[in-house]
Design a protein around this motif. Structure first.
Motif, PDB file in Angstrom:
ATOM      1  N   ILE A 165      -6.447  -7.284  -1.440  1.00  0.00           N
ATOM      2  CA  ILE A 165      -6.177  -7.086  -2.876  1.00  0.00           C
ATOM      3  C   ILE A 165      -4.699  -6.772  -3.094  1.00  0.00           C
ATOM      4  N   GLY A 166      -4.124  -5.974  -2.180  1.00  0.00           N
ATOM      5  CA  GLY A 166      -2.703  -5.634  -2.294  1.00  0.00           C
ATOM      6  C   GLY A 166      -1.812  -6.864  -2.197  1.00  0.00           C
ATOM      7  N   VAL A 167      -2.149  -7.774  -1.260  1.00  0.00           N
ATOM      8  CA  VAL A 167      -1.357  -9.007  -1.109  1.00  0.00           C
ATOM      9  C   VAL A 167      -1.461  -9.874  -2.352  1.00  0.00           C
ATOM     10  N   LEU A 168      -2.694 -10.033  -2.871  1.00  0.00           N
ATOM     11  CA  LEU A 168      -2.880 -10.852  -4.076  1.00  0.00           C
ATOM     12  C   LEU A 168      -2.163 -10.231  -5.278  1.00  0.00           C
ATOM     13  N   ALA A 169      -2.262  -8.901  -5.397  1.00  0.00           N
ATOM     14  CA  ALA A 169      -1.588  -8.230  -6.525  1.00  0.00           C
ATOM     15  C   ALA A 169      -0.084  -8.381  -6.417  1.00  0.00           C
ATOM     16  N   LEU A 170       0.460  -8.246  -5.200  1.00  0.00           N
ATOM     17  CA  LEU A 170       1.901  -8.397  -5.017  1.00  0.00           C
ATOM     18  C   LEU A 170       2.348  -9.817  -5.351  1.00  0.00           C
ATOM     19  N   ALA A 171       1.575 -10.810  -4.882  1.00  0.00           N
ATOM     20  CA  ALA A 171       1.933 -12.209  -5.180  1.00  0.00           C
ATOM     21  C   ALA A 171       1.914 -12.467  -6.681  1.00  0.00           C
ATOM     22  N   LEU A 172       0.917 -11.908  -7.366  1.00  0.00           N
ATOM     23  CA  LEU A 172       0.818 -12.105  -8.822  1.00  0.00           C
ATOM     24  C   LEU A 172       1.983 -11.429  -9.547  1.00  0.00           C
ATOM     25  N   LYS A 173       2.311 -10.207  -9.131  1.00  0.00           N
ATOM     26  CA  LYS A 173       3.420  -9.490  -9.784  1.00  0.00           C
ATOM     27  C   LYS A 173       4.740 -10.227  -9.559  1.00  0.00           C
ATOM     28  N   LEU A 174       4.970 -10.691  -8.317  1.00  0.00           N
ATOM     29  CA  LEU A 174       6.211 -11.411  -8.031  1.00  0.00           C
ATOM     30  C   LEU A 174       6.287 -12.700  -8.839  1.00  0.00           C
ATOM     31  N   ALA A 175       5.146 -13.405  -8.966  1.00  0.00           N
ATOM     32  CA  ALA A 175       5.145 -14.662  -9.721  1.00  0.00           C
ATOM     33  C   ALA A 175       5.454 -14.400 -11.193  1.00  0.00           C
ATOM     34  N   VAL A 176       4.822 -13.376 -11.759  1.00  0.00           N
ATOM     35  CA  VAL A 176       5.050 -13.073 -13.185  1.00  0.00           C
ATOM     36  C   VAL A 176       6.501 -12.653 -13.422  1.00  0.00           C
ATOM     37  N   LEU A 177       7.011 -11.762 -12.566  1.00  0.00           N
ATOM     38  CA  LEU A 177       8.399 -11.305 -12.732  1.00  0.00           C
ATOM     39  C   LEU A 177       9.390 -12.438 -12.486  1.00  0.00           C
ATOM     40  N   GLY A 178       9.115 -13.285 -11.488  1.00  0.00           N
ATOM     41  CA  GLY A 178      10.018 -14.400 -11.202  1.00  0.00           C
ATOM     42  C   GLY A 178      10.057 -15.407 -12.335  1.00  0.00           C
ATOM     43  N   VAL A 179       8.886 -15.751 -12.866  1.00  0.00           N
ATOM     44  CA  VAL A 179       8.841 -16.693 -13.997  1.00  0.00           C
ATOM     45  C   VAL A 179       9.531 -16.086 -15.219  1.00  0.00           C
ATOM     46  N   THR A 189      -4.438   2.031  -1.444  1.00  0.00           N
ATOM     47  CA  THR A 189      -4.272   3.464  -1.187  1.00  0.00           C
ATOM     48  C   THR A 189      -4.967   3.884   0.106  1.00  0.00           C
ATOM     49  N   ALA A 190      -5.594   2.932   0.776  1.00  0.00           N
ATOM     50  CA  ALA A 190      -6.242   3.202   2.071  1.00  0.00           C
ATOM     51  C   ALA A 190      -6.121   1.944   2.920  1.00  0.00           C
ATOM     52  N   VAL A 191      -6.195   2.140   4.227  1.00  0.00           N
ATOM     53  CA  VAL A 191      -6.066   1.002   5.144  1.00  0.00           C
ATOM     54  C   VAL A 191      -7.444   0.388   5.378  1.00  0.00           C
ATOM     55  N   SER A 192      -7.686  -0.763   4.779  1.00  0.00           N
ATOM     56  CA  SER A 192      -8.919  -1.517   5.007  1.00  0.00           C
ATOM     57  C   SER A 192      -8.629  -2.981   4.709  1.00  0.00           C
ATOM     58  N   PRO A 193      -9.350  -3.908   5.342  1.00  0.00           N
ATOM     59  CA  PRO A 193      -9.058  -5.342   5.111  1.00  0.00           C
ATOM     60  C   PRO A 193      -9.130  -5.739   3.644  1.00  0.00           C
ATOM     61  N   MET A 194     -10.156  -5.244   2.925  1.00  0.00           N
ATOM     62  CA  MET A 194     -10.306  -5.648   1.530  1.00  0.00           C
ATOM     63  C   MET A 194      -9.176  -5.102   0.658  1.00  0.00           C
ATOM     64  N   SER A 195      -8.812  -3.821   0.852  1.00  0.00           N
ATOM     65  CA  SER A 195      -7.745  -3.236   0.027  1.00  0.00           C
ATOM     66  C   SER A 195      -6.401  -3.918   0.315  1.00  0.00           C
ATOM     67  N   MET A 196      -6.166  -4.288   1.582  1.00  0.00           N
ATOM     68  CA  MET A 196      -4.916  -4.975   1.909  1.00  0.00           C
ATOM     69  C   MET A 196      -4.892  -6.376   1.317  1.00  0.00           C
ATOM     70  N   GLY A 224       0.811  -1.199   0.000  1.00  0.00           N
ATOM     71  CA  GLY A 224       0.000   0.000   0.000  1.00  0.00           C
ATOM     72  C   GLY A 224       0.852   1.259   0.000  1.00  0.00           C
ATOM     73  N   THR A 225       0.207   2.372  -0.296  1.00  0.00           N
ATOM     74  CA  THR A 225       0.925   3.653  -0.367  1.00  0.00           C
ATOM     75  C   THR A 225       0.587   4.564   0.796  1.00  0.00           C
ATOM     76  N   VAL A 226      -0.055   4.018   1.821  1.00  0.00           N
ATOM     77  CA  VAL A 226      -0.391   4.827   2.998  1.00  0.00           C
ATOM     78  C   VAL A 226       0.903   5.083   3.774  1.00  0.00           C
ATOM     79  N   ALA A 227       1.245   6.361   3.936  1.00  0.00           N
ATOM     80  CA  ALA A 227       2.488   6.739   4.608  1.00  0.00           C
ATOM     81  C   ALA A 227       2.280   6.794   6.116  1.00  0.00           C
ATOM     82  N   PHE A 228       3.232   6.222   6.841  1.00  0.00           N
ATOM     83  CA  PHE A 228       3.213   6.277   8.308  1.00  0.00           C
ATOM     84  C   PHE A 228       4.381   7.151   8.769  1.00  0.00           C
ATOM     85  N   PRO A 229       4.147   7.970   9.832  1.00  0.00           N
ATOM     86  CA  PRO A 229       5.198   8.904  10.259  1.00  0.00           C
ATOM     87  C   PRO A 229       6.509   8.216  10.649  1.00  0.00           C
ATOM     88  N   LEU A 230       6.429   7.014  11.226  1.00  0.00           N
ATOM     89  CA  LEU A 230       7.634   6.340  11.714  1.00  0.00           C
ATOM     90  C   LEU A 230       8.297   5.486  10.637  1.00  0.00           C
TER      91      LEU A 230
END
Length: 302
Positions: free
Chosen positions: A247-261, A238-245, A74-80
């Motif tokens: 989707i973010g995990v699934l999208a990341l897994a798909l991108k990593l799989a495509v790039l790795g293959v 782009t926001a903190v919610s269970p569904m968006s996170m 996600g792109t939600v920025a945290f101060p720390l």
């Protein structure tokens, strides 16, 4: 990322094995290797210093921090959590130096040779990573990775712009070299005279080797995830919610799989470059990054 990256490595090895006509050990083999290594006490040769014990811990810690700083989910920025480009490259450099010190501390000829080659490559790779992503930050006036990704989500046309393509090609070459992949290094070889990454961890064993392997896998996963996020920023939360996170995990897994293959398929058809040709390749990628920065400034002024 700790769960995904061993699976990514297993997938890449399995794809490469099948293309080379071998059955392969299966996608879960890296997990089995980790379980075996972490159950064994590390053996250290006489004369090794505290670097041999702390180096793997520094590498795995820097790799985990790298995964936290890069906006992979996600792109939600945290101060720390400063996701600034310069901070990310600095953390990347900490892991690079830790790995090189582990190779030097062993005192063997191959360890020193691998560390020397590793730092030579890193001296060209780290500036290229910095400059290539900096080219993408010029139009928005911020070096925060989350803002760079947000700007690409808001303006999809910038993804296919010439500046973006130049920067991404340069970044891909730099990541291949940073992760010790073909054609810069062959991760599956143990031929002493051609090794870079393997030469540095040759004297490590047990848990020390497990931390080094997992740390290197996390760095590869984080950098491939960065390429995937910058190339196809959609799916990133782009926001903190269970569904968006989710989707973010699934999208990341798909991108990593495509790039790795894709990386595994390309590696099958590539031969390893001779060592003195590697700086030429990396210098070319740095020039592409500089051209991207120049074109980016000219575009902003127009």
């Amino acid at each position: 990322m700790v769960i995904l990256t061993p699976l990514l490595i297993g997938l890449m090895r399995q794809v490469r094995s099948r293309l080379e006509g071998r059955a392969g050990a299966g996608i879960l083999q890296p997990w089995r290797d980790m379980r075996k290594l972490f159950s064994k006490e590390p053996l250290r040769a006489p004369g090794m210093s505290w670097v041999q014990a702390t180096g793997p811990v520094v590498l795995i810690t820097s790799s985990l921090v790298l995964c936290a700083l890069i906006p992979l989910l996600g792109t939600v920025a945290f101060p720390l959590i400063p996701d600034d480009l310069f901070v990310v490259v600095g953390v990347l450099l900490v892991g690079t130096v830790a790995l090189a010190l582990v190779g030097l501390d062993a005192g063997s000829a191959f360890g020193g040779m691998g560390s020397s080659r590793h730092m030579t490559i890193a001296a060209l790779v780290e500036p290229t990573v910095l400059v290539s992503i900096y080219a993408l930050s010029v139009p928005i006036g911020s070096s925060a990775l989350s803002q760079i990704v947000n700007s690409r989500i808001d303006s999809p046309a910038t993804v296919a712009a010439p500046v973006s393509l130049l920067a991404l090609v340069s970044l891909v070459i730099a990541v291949i070299a940073e992760a010790s992949r073909m054609p810069v290094d062959n991760p599956s070889t143990h031929l002493e005279l051609t090794m870079v990454h393997e030469a540095m961890i040759l004297e490590s064993s047990g848990r020390d080797l497990g931390w080094l392997e997992l740390g290197s896998w996390l760095r590869l996963g984080a950098l491939l995830g960065l390429i995937g996020t910058l190339t196809l920023p959609w799916g990133v939360a782009t926001a903190v919610s269970p569904m968006s996170m989710l989707i973010g995990v699934l999208a990341l897994a798909l991108k990593l799989a495509v790039l790795g293959v894709g990386l595994s398929v390309v590696e099958v058809f590539l031969a390893k470059l001779r060592l003195f040709r590697v700086p030429e390749l990396l210098a070319g990628s740095f020039v592409l990054a500089l051209l991207a920065v120049t074109a980016s400034y000219l575009t902003v002024q127009v």
